[in-house]
Design a protein around this motif. Structure first.
Motif: not given
Length: 149
Positions: A86-87, A104-107, A111-112, A133-138
């Motif tokens: 993960s990065h 932030v762009h978290s992967v 490949g995702t 934090d709040v997160a949202q799938e791309i």
């Protein structure tokens, strides 16, 4: 009258400038602290390197993450085990008062598309003491052509 107002404005600028400069310097130092913490913790998954950025306590507001410094340690263990590659790429960082906000762009898996995350940190005396934090799938097919970043 006009020259008196200009003179008064100049004096106020001189009086406020040191405080403003000190506040700006603190905000930049806080931003640097959070960026270094993020790299050490979230990207390198190195608890010992990240732990030096914590204050005497760490309040976690994410309801799915354990609270406290030991909770963060457990989270890094989870990342190392389940998502070793993960990065997170920090796209933007903002500082205001004792708060630092990251976009932030978290992967987690190569490949995702990953997730867009907004992390909010509060610092005391230059140390991290609180996190939201709040997160949202791309999505694969967004409803518009705008980037999330």
């Amino acid at each position: 009258m006009r020259s008196s107002l200009i003179g008064l404005a100049g004096l106020l600028t001189l009086a406020v400038s040191p405080a403003f400069a000190a506040g700006a310097a603190t905000q930049e130092a806080n931003k640097k602290t959070v960026l270094e913490f993020y790299e050490a913790g979230l990207n390198k998954k190195d608890f010992d390197a990240a732990a030096k950025f914590f204050g005497p306590r760490y309040i976690q507001h994410n309801p799915t993450a354990p609270d406290g410094i030991e909770g963060f340690k457990a989270f890094l263990g989870f990342l190392r085990e389940k998502f070793p590659d993960s990065h997170s790429e920090i796209k933007r960082a903002f500082a205001e008062g004792d708060f630092v906000i990251l976009h932030v762009h978290s992967v987690r898996e190569k490949g995702t598309r990953g997730r867009a995350i907004v992390d909010i940190f509060r610092l005391e005396d230059g140390k991290i003491v609180e996190h939201w934090d709040v997160a949202q799938e791309i999505p694969e097919k967004p409803a518009n052509g705008n980037s999330m970043f």
